[in-house]
Each structure stands twice: as structure tokens, then as C-alpha cells.
Design an enzyme around this catalytic site. Structure first.
Site, short mmCIF file in Angstrom:
data_model
loop_
_atom_site.label_atom_id
_atom_site.label_comp_id
_atom_site.label_asym_id
_atom_site.label_seq_id
_atom_site.Cartn_x
_atom_site.Cartn_y
_atom_site.Cartn_z
N HIS B 402 10.77 29.31 -17.51
CA HIS B 402 9.56 29.06 -17.94
C HIS B 402 8.78 29.28 -19.18
O HIS B 402 7.26 28.59 -19.28
CB HIS B 402 8.95 29.54 -16.43
CG HIS B 402 8.69 28.84 -15.54
ND1 HIS B 402 7.37 27.54 -16.26
CD2 HIS B 402 8.32 28.30 -14.81
CE1 HIS B 402 6.64 27.08 -15.46
NE2 HIS B 402 7.17 27.48 -14.25
N ASP B 406 8.20 23.30 -18.74
CA ASP B 406 7.12 23.38 -17.09
C ASP B 406 7.40 22.84 -16.15
O ASP B 406 8.82 21.74 -16.48
CB ASP B 406 5.91 22.97 -17.74
CG ASP B 406 5.42 24.17 -18.13
OD1 ASP B 406 5.54 25.69 -18.01
OD2 ASP B 406 4.45 23.98 -19.32
#
Lengths: 328, 431
Positions: B402, B406
Site C-alpha cells: 500500500h 492504492d
């Protein structure tokens, strides 16, 4: 305290016990008039007469058998087998009769008998006069097997053996007879059967032995301390059957490194049982594999001097084994 | 003078190797290029060839020892030379003296007596911190008792630090000579106590080099990369029918089984081309978007996990992918992967469906940005045009770093993979 030889300790114990108890008598080949081939019974014939110092025919089966009968009758015979090698014809009397008497009669009868037998090599005696036969008597419940290494232990243990209510096989290392001397109290004393003895305190390795090789270990220990800085803890088994397991385990625990030394053949020898006791009781305190230094597994000690030397242990051989274990 | 054989470099990032097996012994004659030993690094087992013809005079590194690249492993006297080589005569060149003392430590660590183990447990002593004085560097009961009773100290921490620094810097660090006097006084309590209770029935399995690597990589990935996860179902009915139709012919013609894996890899590769960020790496203050698409595939063996790489997967058709997958899987199972086979991956496809799994949350294969797992194909009732149909369904799951990716881009990526997988059918080209 007087310093006497190993064989004098035998003689002294016999003389004192025969004086103390009229039921004690000795029998064997040439033990009377001649005083024994090694002179262990010297002077007894003169002091106690032919009725208590019996010269027997060359028949070990009869020597043991007569002794068993006399013991059952209430006497305390001390039979001599001239050489331990000759004990074989007497094995049936010793194992099947003497050792079983108390059990077989449900405790009604007992057999307070001592059989003395000189054993061991190093005296140029070849195969009929050098063997160590102790191991074959060390799994006979009902029998006690004693093998002292010092004059003090010889006298104290022989007296205990004579006073014991059950049969005792008393092995005397014949090389020790005139080689080993030591202090013996002037007053009466006994050494208990079934108790091993620490002959030297140490912290790096434990040596467990008996008989002549015990002395080799003591000599080697001095060299090891002086030249290599290792101290050896030395346990003298003294009684080979039943073993003093408590002392064995305690000695093994002390250093965690155990060397067992005996002149008898290695495989199936007393050392094997000692090793098993240690493995059973204190494996987790061992710091090295248990080592045995013993006679080679060959049928007998050779006559040839060089070969006899090869068979026999020596302070040097014991030193090498001790050093290797100490350095492990 | 005898020549030195050193631990070879078996890949750019490899700093140490374990000598897993000697194929020769001291005194053996060898020809140039004859294999003399097997070396295993993190994930590769390789044979080391002799650099000259001659006689092995001395073996320095024992089996099972791990030493830095460049460490001396044995001496070879070239033909016609005297065999009187001794370590003293040999000039210390590439051989770090550190490795010598390290190998002594390793030898000592190999075997402990019951007494030593028991004392170490009772007094919470970490045996890897103890230098033995027994034969061959064995740790003796006396060594432990000396420590317990304060007569001796542990091996100093500086040895460990030095060992650690060897791994990251040039392997020529010299460890300062250790002696009891110079060792800092460290109380026994400051060393980690054994925190596990082991009963007698329990089995203790030593951690292999491969297992250790897996463990380190997994911890590192989970620790560094914030994992996010998503899953999407795919209808693979057409693909299943198509494969069933052609697989026998394929086997006959190509000699290998046609699995689903090449189709999935091709779909992933094509989707990566649409979303290049999926093929990137986190580099602290910047992100590296890799141009080449090298697909790592996970191959499980009984006791380990290997992740060989299909290089330039975007340049291969279904057949090419099938052959490469088959080749790498075979090599993995035989333990013959080379370092080159294992490095350079930019994205991982993991076939967890082969274990029957329908859902998995894989750990990202660092330093990659994401990992995709394909799950088991199952027949399921599905609503299509307001009708219920029985379809072959399969989940695809994606774990993403992450920091780089995204949900939006990953969702689109997964949708793209799904579309490509669902569009496989009769007109898909294998060649």
C-alpha cells in the site's frame, strides 16, 4: 599403623579370624604344610593344626563342595582355589549350590562360605595362570564378588567376607601380592562389602577401576595432574557384585566424563555393567561418551613376554586414555 | 605451493554459502573442472569445479559450515608439486582470518553433550555465545561451569558484530584476537533465555538455510510493506472447456501437460502492460517502475518453497510460458535452480488453487509491489441475464504494497486480469 603387603593382609585377616572364631577353617591345594603356592596361608598350619588347615586333592569341585557342606553345617570355611583359572570345575558347586542355598530353602539354610582365588596377569603365567574370571560370576544373585586393590581393603573385606552369612567370592590380584604395600591399622576393623571407595579426589575426569589397574590409574593420575593440569577422580569398585550403584553414579556425576578400566576382557566385562548403570541413572550429566579401557577380547593372556605386555594394561596406556578423555 | 580454492560467488547478492557436501577428500587427485564440492546458498545448490588439475592437500571448510564468499575452502597442489603445503606457507590473500575463527565456532556448535545442554537450560545460557575449549572446539561441561561460576565470559559481542559486518562489507574484516582477559564482563542474565518449553516427546528440527531464508523474507515483507488485499471472482467456463478440448493434442505434440498456469500468467502480463505501476518497487524516497516483466512463480516442494522467475514473460506465447513453467518447476523439485533462475522477478503469480484453496492472502515477494494468487476452479450456480447457470468459477486474489499501490489501480488491474481470463476460449492462440 604398619605398612604391609597385599598378601600379608590376606594372611593377617585369616590368622585373626581363625583366632577369633574356631568355626573358621581354610582348605585348598597346598595351603597347609607348604603354606600355599603364594604363601598366603603361611604359618597357619603350624598355628592352628591340620584339622583347621586342610590340604586337599587337586579337585576344585571337591574343594568347593566340601566347603558348601561345611558351611551348611555351621562352619565358616575359607576355600582357596590355587589359581582363578582353575575355578571352572567348581562352578557348579558355587553357582548351583552355594549361591542358591538361602533361596532354595526359603531362608532356612544359608552358606557362609568364602572362596579365595588369585587372578590376573602380568606375572608371566600364561593362559592357565593369568586369567580374569570375575565377569562370569557377576550376574549370579546370591553370590557376592569382591576384588580389593589395597592391603587395607584386602584385610577389611576378607574379614567381612568371612563374617558374611552368605557365599563370597574373593578375588586377589596375584600381581598385587608383593607389589602393592600399604598401611593397615593394628586394631581390628572391617570394610563393608558392597561399598566402592574414592581413592583420589578430582574434578576433570572420573576413572572407575578395581584390582591392579586401579593402581595404574592412580599413577597415571599423578602424571596427568603434573604434566597436563587435569585432576582425576578415581573410584575403586572393591565389590564387583552387587555393584555400589550409588557411588558409581555419584562419581560419574562429579565430572561428567567417565573412563572405566579393567584388565578383564572388554566385551561383557564388569565395565559394561558399570557403563549401563551410568547411562541409566545420569545420562543428562554426561559430558562425553563413557569410555572403557580393558583387555582385548582374545581367549587368554599369552606366554610370550612381548605379547603379554601387549595384552596387559599399563600406567602409560591408562594415562593416554585418561588424557584423551580429559581433553575431549 | 598449493593453490587456494575459495567459496565462489554464486550470484550478485550472495554473500555466503554453506558447504553442503564434499565430493573429494584430502589426497584425492582431481582434473581441472572436476566438481569438488556442493555449495548451497540461500536457495541454490551448485557444484564447484576445480580450477586446476592436481591433488587436494587439505580441506579447510567442513560439511555443513557456512562461510563468506571468498573464504578459503581447500588447498589443491597442482601437478608435480610437493604435497607439503601448510596453511602457514600460504599467503593470506582473499582469505579473511575472520572465517577461520568463525569455522572453529561452527564446529563447536555442531554437537553438545547431555551435560552441556542441561546446564545451558538450567542457567539460560545461549550456547552460540560460548567458545569451547574441548577437542575440536567442543563446548565442555567445564566451560559452562566456568561461566556459571563466573570464572569465564561468553564469546564477546564483538565477534558477532564482526561476523555481521563481514556480511555487509568486504570480507576482509579482521576479528580482534579474543582472549578471556579482553572479553567484556557480561552477566549471564543479559543473554536471551530459552523461551520455549520442550518436552521429551517433541521433535526438534534444525532450521535449514532455505527455511531460514523463507522465514527472513516473510518477516521482512510483512514488517516493511503494509499489505492490503482484494479478491475478485472469474468465470473460467470457456477456458476450462477450451483446455479440455486441446490438452491431449498438446501433450502429444509438446510432451508436457497444458496447465491453466500459462493462461493466467499471460493474462497478468497483459494487464501489467496496461497498469505499469503493478510492476514497480518501493525504494524509500522514490519508486522504480520496472520495464521488463519478469514473473516469479511459487513452486512448493515437500519442505521448502522456491520462487523461480520467468524472464521476459511478456515476450512469450502460451506455449513458451507452458514450457518455461514446466522447466522451472522440474528444476525446483530437483534442487537444481541456479541463482540466475531465482533473481530478478518483478511480479509474482502464485497458484494456491493447486492446493485446493479458494481464498488466500499471500505475502508480497519483496521488493515487488504485489502478488496475485489464482485459486481452485469450482462449479458454482451463477446468475447470468437473470437466469441461474452452472459455471466454472475461480477467485483471483491480490496482495498489494500500500506504500506504492492504492485500491483504485489494483481494482482496475484485477478487472483487467479477470476480463482476459474470461475471454479465453476457442479462438485463443496457443502458438
Amino acid at each position: 599403623m604398619a605398612v604391609i603387603s597385599y598378601i600379608d593382609a590376606v594372611n593377617s585377616a585369616l590368622r585373626e579370624e581363625m583366632s577369633r572364631d574356631s568355626k573358621v577353617f581354610v582348605l585348598g591345594e597346598d595351603v597347609g604344610f607348604k603354606g600355599g603356592v603364594f604363601k598366603a596361608t603361611q604359618g597357619l598350619y603350624e598355628q592352628f593344626g591340620e584339622a583347621r588347615v586342610l590340604d586337599t586333592p587337586l579337585a576344585e569341585s571337591a574343594i568347593a563342595g566340601v566347603a558348601v557342606g561345611a558351611a551348611a553345617y555351621g562352619f565358616r570355611p575359607v576355600a582357596e582355589i590355587q589359581f582363578a583359572d582353575f575355578i571352572m570345575p567348581a562352578v557348579n558347586q558355587i553357582v548351583s549350590e552355594a549361591a542358591k542355598m538361602r533361596y532354595r530353602s526359603n531362608g532356612d539354610w544359608n552358606c557362609p562360605l568364602v572362596i579365595r582365588a588369585p587372578y590376573g596377569g602380568g606375572i608371566h603365567g600364561a593362559l592357565y595362570h593369568s586369567q580374569s574370571v570375575e565377569a562370569m560370576f557377576c550376574n549370579i544373585p546370591g553370590l557376592k564378588v569382591v576384588a580389593p586393590s589395597t592391603p587395607y581393603d584386602v584385610k577389611g573385606l576378607l574379614i567381612s567376607a568371612i563374617r558374611d552369612e552368605d557365599p563370597v567370592l574373593f578375588f586377589e590380584h596375584k600381581r598385587c601380592y608383593r607389589l602393592i604395600k600399604g598401611e593397615v591399622p593394628d586394631t581390628e576393623y572391617v570394610v563393608p562389602i558392597g561399598k566402592a571407595d574414592v581413592k583420589r579426589q578430582g574434578k576433570h575426569i572420573t576413572v572407575i577401576s578395581y584390582g591392579l589397574t586401579l593402581h595404574f590409574a592412580l599413577q597415571a593420575a599423578e602424571k596427568l595432574a603434573q604434566e597436563d593440569g587435569y585432576s582425576a577422580h578415581i573410584l575403586d569398585l572393591r565389590t564387583l557384585y552387587p555393584l555400589d550403584k550409588e557411588s558409581i553414579v555419584e562419581a560419574a556425576r562429579r565430572t561428567g566424563k567417565v573412563l572405566i578400566v579393567h584388565e578383564d576382557n572388554k566385551e561383557g566385562g564388569v565395565g559394561a555393567e558399570v557403563s549401563a548403570v551410568i547411562a541409566e541413572e545420569c545420562l543428562f550429566e554426561l559430558d562425553a561418551p563413557i569410555k572403557r579401557l580393558c583387555g582385548p577380547d582374545v581367549p587368554a593372556i599369552p606366554y610370550n613376554g612381548i605379547m603379554e605386555k601387549f595384552f596387559m594394561l599399563s600406567p602409560d596406556k591408562v594415562y593416554e586414555a585418561m588424557k584423551e578423555l580429559a581433553e575431549y | 605451493m598449493a593453490e587456494q580454492m575459495v567459496m565462489p560467488q554464486l550470484g550478485e547478492s550472495v554473500t555466503e554459502g554453506t558447504l553442503s557436501k564434499w565430493l573429494v577428500k584430502a589426497g584425492d587427485r582431481v582434473q581441472k573442472y572436476d566438481p569438488i564440492c556442493e555449495i548451497s546458498t540461500d536457495k541454490v545448490v551448485a557444484e564447484v569445479p576445480s580450477t586446476l588439475s592436481g591433488t587436494i592437500t587439505e580441506i579447510i571448510v567442513q560439511e555443513g559450515e557456512t562461510v563468506p564468499v571468498g573464504s578459503l575452502i581447500c588447498y589443491i597442489a597442482s601437478e608435480g608439486e610437493e604435497l607439503s603445503s601448510s596453511a602457514q606457507q600460504v599467503v593470506q590473500a582473499a582469505v579473511p582470518s575472520a572465517s577461520d575463527s568463525a569455522s572453529v565456532l561452527d564446529g563447536a556448535k555442531q554437537r553438545f553433550s547431555p551435560a552441556v545442554l542441561k546446564l545451558a537450560q538450567d542457567h539460560s545460557i545461549d550456547l552460540s555465545m560460548v567458545q569451547g575449549t574441548g577437542a575440536g572446539g567442543r563446548i565442555t561441561r567445564s566451560d559452562i561451569l566456568d561461566i556459571v561460576e563466573g570464572r569465564r565470559q561468553f564469546v564477546t559481542a564483538s565477534v558477532q558484530e564482526a561476523e555481521a559486518s563481514i556480511r555487509v562489507s568486504e570480507p576482509s574484516v579482521r576479528i580482534p584476537a579474543q582472549s578471556d582477559d579482553t572479553a567484556p564482563k557480561l552477566p549471564a542474565k543479559s543473554f536471551k533465555a530459552s523461551q520455549f518449553e520442550v518436552s521429551q516427546e517433541d521433535q526438534i528440527i534444525p532450521v535449514s538455510a532455505v527455511r531460514k531464508t523463507i522465514a527472513n523474507r516473510m518477516v521482512q515483507s510483512k514488517h516493511e510493506a503494509p499489505h492490503a488485499w482484494m479478491m475478485i471472482p472469474c468465470d473460467v467456463t470457456n477456458l476450462v472447456q477450451y483446455r479440455n478440448k486441446i490438452k491431449d493434442d498438446f501433450k502429444k505434440r509438446e510432451g508436457i501437460n497444458l496447465t491453466y498456469m500459462p493462461f493466467f500468467i499471460k493474462a497478468v502480463v497483459e494487464a501489467i502492460k496496461e497498469f505499469p505501476m503493478m510492476n514497480s518497487q518501493w525504494a524509500g524516497d522514490h519508486i522504480i517502475v520496472k520495464k521488463a516483466i519478469h514473473i516469479s512463480i511459487a513452486v512448493a516442494t515437500d519442505d521448502a518453497l522456491f520462487v523461480p522467475v520467468i524472464k521476459d514473460a511478456d515476450q512469450k506465447n502460451i506455449l513458451g510460458l507452458a514450457k518455461t513453467v514446466d522447466y522451472l518447476a522440474k528444476k525446483s523439485r530437483e534442487g537444481k535452480l541456479t541463482m540466475d533462475d531465482m533473481t530478478g522477478g518483478t511480479f509474482t503469480v502464485n497458484n494456491t488453487g493447486s492446493f485446493g484453496s479458494v481464498l488466500s492472502a499471500p505475502i508480497i515477494n519483496q521488493p515487488q509491489a504485489a502478488i496475485l494468487s489464482v485459486e481452485a476452479i469450482q462449479k458454482q450456480p451463477v446468475v447470468i441475464h437473470n437466469m441461474i447457470a452452472i459455471r466454472d468459477m475461480m477467485n483471483i486474489c491480490l496482495s498489494l504494497d500500500h506504500r506504492i499501490l492504492d485500491g483504485l489501480v489494483c481494482g482496475r488491474f484485477l478487472q483487467s486480469v479477470k476480463q482476459k481470463i474470461e475471454s479465453y476460449g476457442a479462438d485463443t492462440r496457443i502458438y
